[in-house]
Design an enzyme around this catalytic site. Structure first.
Site, PDB file in Angstrom:
ATOM      1  N   ASN A  80       2.348   1.495   4.319  1.00 57.78           N
ATOM      2  CA  ASN A  80       2.680   0.199   4.968  1.00 57.78           C
ATOM      3  C   ASN A  80       2.387   0.243   6.479  1.00 57.78           C
ATOM      4  O   ASN A  80       3.071  -0.398   7.266  1.00 57.78           O
ATOM      5  CB  ASN A  80       4.141  -0.202   4.696  1.00 57.78           C
ATOM      6  CG  ASN A  80       4.497  -1.636   5.075  1.00 57.78           C
ATOM      7  OD1 ASN A  80       5.621  -1.911   5.462  1.00 57.78           O
ATOM      8  ND2 ASN A  80       3.561  -2.555   4.981  1.00 57.78           N
ATOM      9  N   CYS A 113       0.873  -1.188   0.000  1.00 61.70           N
ATOM     10  CA  CYS A 113       0.000   0.000   0.000  1.00 61.70           C
ATOM     11  C   CYS A 113       0.904   1.230   0.000  1.00 61.70           C
ATOM     12  O   CYS A 113       2.078   1.130  -0.387  1.00 61.70           O
ATOM     13  CB  CYS A 113      -0.967  -0.028   1.176  1.00 61.70           C
ATOM     14  SG  CYS A 113      -0.186  -0.029   2.802  1.00 61.70           S
ATOM     15  N   ASP A 168      -8.088   3.612   1.084  1.00 65.88           N
ATOM     16  CA  ASP A 168      -7.190   4.070   2.144  1.00 65.88           C
ATOM     17  C   ASP A 168      -8.023   4.538   3.348  1.00 65.88           C
ATOM     18  O   ASP A 168      -8.823   5.450   3.229  1.00 65.88           O
ATOM     19  CB  ASP A 168      -6.373   5.248   1.567  1.00 65.88           C
ATOM     20  CG  ASP A 168      -5.328   5.746   2.526  1.00 65.88           C
ATOM     21  OD1 ASP A 168      -5.329   5.328   3.698  1.00 65.88           O
ATOM     22  OD2 ASP A 168      -4.502   6.567   2.082  1.00 65.88           O
ATOM     23  N   CYS A 173      -1.315   0.687   7.354  1.00 67.72           N
ATOM     24  CA  CYS A 173      -2.744   0.350   7.501  1.00 67.72           C
ATOM     25  C   CYS A 173      -3.112  -0.890   6.684  1.00 67.72           C
ATOM     26  O   CYS A 173      -3.253  -1.983   7.223  1.00 67.72           O
ATOM     27  CB  CYS A 173      -3.634   1.531   7.092  1.00 67.72           C
ATOM     28  SG  CYS A 173      -3.478   2.966   8.187  1.00 67.72           S
ATOM     29  N   ARG A 174      -3.288  -0.718   5.372  1.00 69.23           N
ATOM     30  CA  ARG A 174      -3.867  -1.794   4.563  1.00 69.23           C
ATOM     31  C   ARG A 174      -2.932  -2.990   4.381  1.00 69.23           C
ATOM     32  O   ARG A 174      -3.338  -4.138   4.611  1.00 69.23           O
ATOM     33  CB  ARG A 174      -4.285  -1.248   3.190  1.00 69.23           C
ATOM     34  CG  ARG A 174      -5.446  -0.285   3.269  1.00 69.23           C
ATOM     35  CD  ARG A 174      -5.594   0.499   1.972  1.00 69.23           C
ATOM     36  NE  ARG A 174      -4.485   1.419   1.765  1.00 69.23           N
ATOM     37  CZ  ARG A 174      -4.290   2.150   0.693  1.00 69.23           C
ATOM     38  NH1 ARG A 174      -5.140   2.045  -0.317  1.00 69.23           N
ATOM     39  NH2 ARG A 174      -3.267   2.983   0.608  1.00 69.23           N
ATOM     40  N   SER A 175      -1.676  -2.744   3.952  1.00 66.01           N
ATOM     41  CA  SER A 175      -0.836  -3.916   3.617  1.00 66.01           C
ATOM     42  C   SER A 175      -0.376  -4.720   4.836  1.00 66.01           C
ATOM     43  O   SER A 175      -0.338  -5.956   4.760  1.00 66.01           O
ATOM     44  CB  SER A 175       0.333  -3.533   2.703  1.00 66.01           C
ATOM     45  OG  SER A 175       1.212  -2.642   3.315  1.00 66.01           O
TER      46      SER A 175
HETATM   47  P1  4NP Z   1      -1.782   2.748   4.109  1.00 67.96           P
HETATM   48  O1  4NP Z   1      -2.440   4.080   4.717  1.00 67.96           O
HETATM   49  O2  4NP Z   1      -1.242   3.120   2.740  1.00 67.96           O
HETATM   50  O3  4NP Z   1      -2.913   1.812   4.046  1.00 67.96           O
HETATM   51  O4  4NP Z   1      -0.677   2.339   5.076  1.00 67.96           O
HETATM   52  C1  4NP Z   1      -1.751   5.306   4.786  1.00 67.96           C
HETATM   53  C2  4NP Z   1      -0.906   5.538   5.837  1.00 67.96           C
HETATM   54  C3  4NP Z   1      -0.248   6.748   5.931  1.00 67.96           C
HETATM   55  C4  4NP Z   1      -0.459   7.723   4.979  1.00 67.96           C
HETATM   56  C5  4NP Z   1      -1.302   7.476   3.916  1.00 67.96           C
HETATM   57  C6  4NP Z   1      -1.951   6.256   3.815  1.00 67.96           C
HETATM   58  N1  4NP Z   1       0.195   8.963   5.099  1.00 67.96           N
HETATM   59  O5  4NP Z   1      -0.081   9.847   4.271  1.00 67.96           O
HETATM   60  O6  4NP Z   1       1.007   9.149   6.002  1.00 67.96           O
END
Ligand code: 4NP
Length: 179
Positions: A30, A27, A145, A32-34
Protein backbone atom coordinates in the site's frame (compact mmCIF):
# COMPACT_ATOMS: atom_id res chain seq x y z
CA UNK A 1 -16.75 -13.40 -22.98
CA UNK A 2 -14.07 -14.98 -20.79
CA UNK A 3 -14.34 -15.36 -17.02
CA UNK A 4 -12.44 -12.15 -16.29
CA UNK A 5 -14.60 -10.11 -18.71
CA UNK A 6 -17.68 -11.59 -17.11
CA UNK A 7 -16.55 -10.67 -13.59
CA UNK A 8 -15.71 -7.18 -14.80
CA UNK A 9 -19.09 -6.72 -16.48
CA UNK A 10 -20.91 -7.91 -13.35
CA UNK A 11 -18.88 -5.58 -11.13
CA UNK A 12 -19.57 -2.63 -13.43
CA UNK A 13 -23.30 -3.39 -13.35
CA UNK A 14 -23.28 -3.58 -9.53
CA UNK A 15 -21.53 -0.20 -9.35
CA UNK A 16 -23.95 1.38 -11.83
CA UNK A 17 -26.80 0.37 -9.53
CA UNK A 18 -25.53 1.99 -6.33
CA UNK A 19 -25.74 5.77 -5.91
CA UNK A 20 -22.34 5.91 -4.20
CA UNK A 21 -19.69 3.66 -5.74
CA UNK A 22 -17.17 2.48 -3.15
CA UNK A 23 -13.93 1.13 -4.59
CA UNK A 24 -10.88 -0.20 -2.73
CA UNK A 25 -7.58 -0.75 -4.56
CA UNK A 26 -5.27 -3.33 -2.98
CA UNK A 27 -1.57 -4.22 -3.41
CA UNK A 28 1.03 -5.70 -1.07
CA UNK A 29 2.60 -2.74 0.72
CA UNK A 30 0.00 0.00 0.00
CA UNK A 31 2.88 2.37 -0.78
CA UNK A 32 3.32 1.99 -4.57
CA UNK A 33 0.61 0.54 -6.81
CA UNK A 34 -2.64 0.87 -4.83
CA UNK A 35 -2.18 4.44 -3.54
CA UNK A 36 -1.26 5.42 -7.10
CA UNK A 37 -4.43 3.72 -8.37
CA UNK A 38 -6.39 5.62 -5.72
CA UNK A 39 -4.84 8.94 -6.83
CA UNK A 40 -5.40 8.27 -10.54
CA UNK A 41 -9.01 7.16 -10.01
CA UNK A 42 -9.80 10.10 -7.72
CA UNK A 43 -8.43 12.48 -10.33
CA UNK A 44 -10.54 10.91 -13.11
CA UNK A 45 -13.67 11.00 -10.92
CA UNK A 46 -13.03 14.64 -9.96
CA UNK A 47 -12.41 15.65 -13.59
CA UNK A 48 -15.65 13.88 -14.55
CA UNK A 49 -17.61 15.91 -11.98
CA UNK A 50 -18.53 12.73 -10.12
CA UNK A 51 -16.77 13.25 -6.77
CA UNK A 52 -19.96 12.99 -4.75
CA UNK A 53 -20.85 9.57 -6.14
CA UNK A 54 -17.53 7.77 -5.69
CA UNK A 55 -15.55 6.80 -2.59
CA UNK A 56 -12.01 5.67 -3.45
CA UNK A 57 -9.53 4.16 -1.01
CA UNK A 58 -6.55 1.81 -0.98
CA UNK A 59 -4.99 -0.75 1.35
CA UNK A 60 -2.25 -3.40 1.45
CA UNK A 61 -2.40 -7.10 2.20
CA UNK A 62 0.80 -6.64 4.27
CA UNK A 63 1.27 -4.39 7.29
CA UNK A 64 4.99 -3.52 6.89
CA UNK A 65 4.33 0.09 5.91
CA UNK A 66 1.29 0.99 8.02
CA UNK A 67 1.07 4.77 8.48
CA UNK A 68 3.65 5.54 5.75
CA UNK A 69 3.15 7.92 2.85
CA UNK A 70 3.51 6.34 -0.62
CA UNK A 71 7.08 5.46 -1.66
CA UNK A 72 9.00 8.62 -2.59
CA UNK A 73 9.70 7.30 -6.10
CA UNK A 74 6.01 6.71 -6.73
CA UNK A 75 5.14 10.15 -5.38
CA UNK A 76 7.68 11.77 -7.73
CA UNK A 77 6.53 9.88 -10.84
CA UNK A 78 2.85 10.48 -9.99
CA UNK A 79 3.42 14.18 -9.33
CA UNK A 80 4.95 14.58 -12.82
CA UNK A 81 1.57 13.49 -14.17
CA UNK A 82 -0.33 15.77 -11.80
CA UNK A 83 -1.29 13.28 -9.08
CA UNK A 84 -0.50 14.24 -5.52
CA UNK A 85 -0.43 11.08 -3.40
CA UNK A 86 -1.11 11.71 0.28
CA UNK A 87 -2.63 8.39 1.38
CA UNK A 88 -1.27 6.76 4.56
CA UNK A 89 -0.72 3.03 4.24
CA UNK A 90 -3.05 0.65 6.03
CA UNK A 91 -3.65 -3.09 6.00
CA UNK A 92 -6.82 -4.43 4.40
CA UNK A 93 -9.25 -6.09 6.82
CA UNK A 94 -12.35 -8.27 6.78
CA UNK A 95 -14.41 -5.16 7.59
CA UNK A 96 -13.42 -3.65 4.22
CA UNK A 97 -15.69 -6.20 2.53
CA UNK A 98 -18.63 -4.52 4.26
CA UNK A 99 -17.47 -1.04 3.34
CA UNK A 100 -16.73 -1.44 -0.38
CA UNK A 101 -18.70 -2.54 -3.47
CA UNK A 102 -15.59 -3.38 -5.51
CA UNK A 103 -12.18 -4.56 -4.27
CA UNK A 104 -9.41 -4.46 -6.88
CA UNK A 105 -6.16 -6.40 -6.36
CA UNK A 106 -3.13 -5.49 -8.47
CA UNK A 107 -1.74 -9.01 -8.91
CA UNK A 108 -2.54 -12.69 -8.38
CA UNK A 109 -0.91 -12.85 -4.97
CA UNK A 110 -2.98 -9.89 -3.69
CA UNK A 111 -6.05 -11.59 -5.15
CA UNK A 112 -5.36 -14.91 -3.38
CA UNK A 113 -4.90 -13.12 -0.06
CA UNK A 114 -8.14 -11.17 -0.50
CA UNK A 115 -10.06 -14.34 -1.38
CA UNK A 116 -8.84 -15.93 1.85
CA UNK A 117 -9.98 -12.86 3.81
CA UNK A 118 -13.45 -12.53 2.24
CA UNK A 119 -16.06 -13.36 4.94
CA UNK A 120 -18.78 -14.63 2.54
CA UNK A 121 -19.10 -15.86 -1.08
CA UNK A 122 -21.00 -12.63 -1.90
CA UNK A 123 -18.09 -10.62 -0.53
CA UNK A 124 -15.67 -12.67 -2.63
CA UNK A 125 -17.58 -11.60 -5.75
CA UNK A 126 -16.53 -8.02 -5.02
CA UNK A 127 -12.93 -8.95 -5.92
CA UNK A 128 -12.01 -8.18 -9.55
CA UNK A 129 -8.34 -7.86 -10.61
CA UNK A 130 -7.13 -4.54 -12.03
CA UNK A 131 -5.96 -6.38 -15.15
CA UNK A 132 -9.61 -6.89 -16.10
CA UNK A 133 -9.68 -3.22 -17.15
CA UNK A 134 -6.26 -3.09 -18.86
CA UNK A 135 -6.32 -3.12 -22.65
CA UNK A 136 -3.24 -1.13 -23.70
CA UNK A 137 -0.69 -3.88 -23.20
CA UNK A 138 -2.19 -7.31 -23.59
CA UNK A 139 0.84 -9.09 -22.12
CA UNK A 140 0.09 -7.59 -18.70
CA UNK A 141 -2.29 -9.81 -16.80
CA UNK A 142 -1.38 -7.96 -13.60
CA UNK A 143 0.10 -4.65 -12.45
CA UNK A 144 3.77 -5.52 -11.76
CA UNK A 145 5.33 -4.60 -8.42
CA UNK A 146 7.73 -1.69 -9.11
CA UNK A 147 9.40 -1.77 -5.68
CA UNK A 148 12.65 -3.37 -6.87
CA UNK A 149 12.51 -1.78 -10.34
CA UNK A 150 13.88 1.43 -11.82
CA UNK A 151 12.05 4.52 -13.05
CA UNK A 152 10.53 2.66 -15.99
CA UNK A 153 8.77 0.29 -13.58
CA UNK A 154 6.96 3.21 -11.96
CA UNK A 155 6.07 4.74 -15.33
CA UNK A 156 4.70 1.40 -16.53
CA UNK A 157 2.55 1.10 -13.40
CA UNK A 158 1.12 4.59 -13.98
CA UNK A 159 0.43 3.83 -17.67
CA UNK A 160 -1.45 0.66 -16.73
CA UNK A 161 -3.37 2.37 -13.90
CA UNK A 162 -4.45 5.30 -16.08
CA UNK A 163 -5.70 2.87 -18.74
CA UNK A 164 -7.60 0.71 -16.23
CA UNK A 165 -9.10 3.60 -14.21
CA UNK A 166 -10.26 5.42 -17.37
CA UNK A 167 -12.03 2.29 -18.55
CA UNK A 168 -13.61 1.55 -15.16
CA UNK A 169 -14.91 5.10 -14.87
CA UNK A 170 -16.26 5.18 -18.44
CA UNK A 171 -18.03 1.85 -18.00
CA UNK A 172 -19.71 2.77 -14.73
CA UNK A 173 -20.41 6.42 -15.42
CA UNK A 174 -21.94 5.84 -18.85
CA UNK A 175 -24.85 8.19 -19.31
CA UNK A 176 -28.29 6.62 -19.59
CA UNK A 177 -29.94 7.10 -22.99
CA UNK A 178 -32.75 9.70 -22.74
CA UNK A 179 -36.23 8.14 -23.10
P1 4NP B 1 3.25 -2.13 -3.48
O1 4NP B 1 4.84 -2.30 -3.55
O2 4NP B 1 2.69 -3.48 -3.09
O3 4NP B 1 2.88 -1.73 -4.84
O4 4NP B 1 2.98 -1.07 -2.41
C1 4NP B 1 5.60 -2.85 -2.50
C2 4NP B 1 5.98 -2.05 -1.46
C3 4NP B 1 6.75 -2.58 -0.44
C4 4NP B 1 7.14 -3.90 -0.49
C5 4NP B 1 6.74 -4.70 -1.53
C6 4NP B 1 5.96 -4.18 -2.55
N1 4NP B 1 7.95 -4.41 0.54
O5 4NP B 1 8.36 -5.58 0.43
O6 4NP B 1 8.24 -3.72 1.51
Amino acid sequence: MNNCDNKRAMAEERLRQVPVKRVLFVCLGNICRSPAAQGVMQSIVDAGGASSSWVIDSAGTGDYHTGDLPDKRMRVHAMRRGYQLTHRARQVSEADFGRFDLIVPMDASNERNLRRLAPTPEDEEKIVPMAAWINIASRYDHVPDPYYEGAEGFELVLDLLENACDRLFEAVNEKKQPL
